[in-house]
Design an enzyme around this catalytic site. Structure first.
Site, short mmCIF file in Angstrom:
data_model
loop_
_atom_site.label_atom_id
_atom_site.label_comp_id
_atom_site.label_asym_id
_atom_site.label_seq_id
_atom_site.Cartn_x
_atom_site.Cartn_y
_atom_site.Cartn_z
N ARG A 33 -3.14 53.76 -32.46
CA ARG A 33 -2.61 52.41 -32.68
C ARG A 33 -1.52 52.07 -31.68
O ARG A 33 -0.54 51.42 -31.98
CB ARG A 33 -2.11 52.27 -34.12
CG ARG A 33 -3.21 52.53 -35.13
CD ARG A 33 -2.75 52.40 -36.58
NE ARG A 33 -3.90 52.59 -37.45
CZ ARG A 33 -4.36 53.80 -37.84
NH1 ARG A 33 -3.73 54.88 -37.47
NH2 ARG A 33 -5.43 53.90 -38.59
N SER B 222 -9.13 53.67 -33.09
CA SER B 222 -7.71 54.00 -32.89
C SER B 222 -7.55 55.25 -32.03
O SER B 222 -6.79 56.16 -32.37
CB SER B 222 -7.00 54.17 -34.24
OG SER B 222 -6.92 52.95 -34.93
N TYR C 157 -12.17 41.46 -40.56
CA TYR C 157 -11.11 41.23 -39.59
C TYR C 157 -10.82 39.74 -39.47
O TYR C 157 -11.64 38.96 -38.98
CB TYR C 157 -11.51 41.77 -38.21
CG TYR C 157 -11.78 43.26 -38.15
CD1 TYR C 157 -11.34 44.13 -39.13
CD2 TYR C 157 -12.50 43.80 -37.08
CE1 TYR C 157 -11.60 45.49 -39.06
CE2 TYR C 157 -12.76 45.16 -37.00
CZ TYR C 157 -12.31 46.00 -38.00
OH TYR C 157 -12.58 47.34 -37.92
#
Length: 326
Positions: A205, A201, A54
């Site tokens: 999202r 999620s 990330y």
């Protein structure tokens, strides 16, 4: 806050996914993210989820800044296995022992800690021997660098095969009212093996919150702009899902996000959603799900209104689909 169990650790019933604080969801603001992390901590959140991939390590560095002085009171989960060039979405999967050992040392340094509470294999490499991968992680446990081992996006068969080598503390896969793949045996296998299930999620999202405006274009650096469920005819079909969640939430007297998270929490005591947000207001809204009780009848009705397979489009682009359900 209410608590659930991962291995020997008591963790908050809702964790916090930190990915979007550094990448994938448009502009980032480190100061804002640190305020959100602080607010989560004071609200009782103890499980913070990141990965070396990330932001090319930036997300771990950000979390490391937050952890200073708090390390003994929280649990940190990070991951290895997805290798990307800075700024690129394309990835390769690497589970080699040399890479895993190098990756864990990098994560420890960026997080500023001596031990990672939960270390996931982010994706399974089909060209690597699973037993060797788990054996390498087991060596890291023995060395005190990792407390517990996790796997991401695996099938029940892969989970059982891995657990025969070393206990698997948690599985992390996408799970929500529009992605119900884990119900095809994985949730059951986790419960059978004493493995926690961390749902990433869990709000689709952001789509299931009802805040998504189809008329407003997404930023070029927002990966949803090329996600199949957020584009074209799929988007138009999926807007009906968001409307159904809004309707059900109104009947319950809560927000769509709270309904979606409460529904996941009701799937079993081993299920731990980890919604991500970089905004304090959304964090506080999400945490309201912990106190929202759904009856078995309500849980069944919500699931029936949004049955498995209802979402139009794949979960990711072809690149993102690499290694899913391995």
């Amino acid at each position: 806050m209410k608590y659930r169990t991962i291995a020997t650790m008591q963790v908050s019933a809702l964790g916090l996914g930190c990915m979007g604080m550094s990448e994938f969801y448009g502009a980032t603001d480190a100061a804002q993210s640190l305020r959100t992390l602080e607010a989560a901590y004071h609200a009782g959140v103890t499980l913070f989820d990141t990965a070396e991939s990330y932001g090319n390590g930036d997300n771990e560095r950000l979390l490391g800044r937050f952890l200073a002085g708090r390390r003994q009171r929280v649990q940190v989960a990070t991951k290895c296995g997805i290798v990307r060039e800075p700024g690129q979405y394309e990835r390769r999967i690497d589970n080699s022992p040399a890479y895993i050992r190098q990756a864990v040392e990098g994560s420890l340094a960026r997080l500023g800690t001596e031990t990672i509470d939960l270390y996931y294999v982010h994706r399974i490499d089909p060209n690597a021997a699973l037993e060797e991968t788990i054996g390498t992680l087991a060596d890291l446990v023995d060395a005190g660098k990792v407390r517990a081992i996790g796997l991401c996006e695996v099938t029940p068969a892969t989970l059982r095969r891995a657990a025969a080598v070393h206990p698997i503390a948690a599985v992390q896969s996408e799970y929500s009212l529009w992605t119900r793949d884990p119900e095809d045996g994985l949730l059951e296998a986790c419960a059978e093996l004493g493995t926690a299930f961390c749902a990433y999620s869990p709000l689709g999202r952001g789509f299931l919150t009802g805040k998504f405006d189809a008329a407003t274009p997404l930023a070029p650096n927002d990966f949803r702009s090329f996600n199949p469920r957020f584009t074209g005819e799929n988007l138009q079909a999926n807007l009906k899902i968001a409307e159904t969640v809004r309707r059900l939430a109104a009947q319950k007297g809560c927000t769509p996000a709270q309904l979606a998270l409460a529904w996941l929490l009701a799937q079993g005591e081993h299920v731990i959603p980890i919604p991500g947000t970089k905004r304090e207001a959304y964090l506080r809204e999400n945490l309201g799900a912990v106190d929202l009780t759904l009856t078995p009848v309500e849980v069944a009705a919500i699931g029936a209104a949004l049955p498995p397979g209802i979402a139009a489009g794949q979960r990711y682009s072809a690149e993102g689909m690499k290694g899913l359900n391995a």
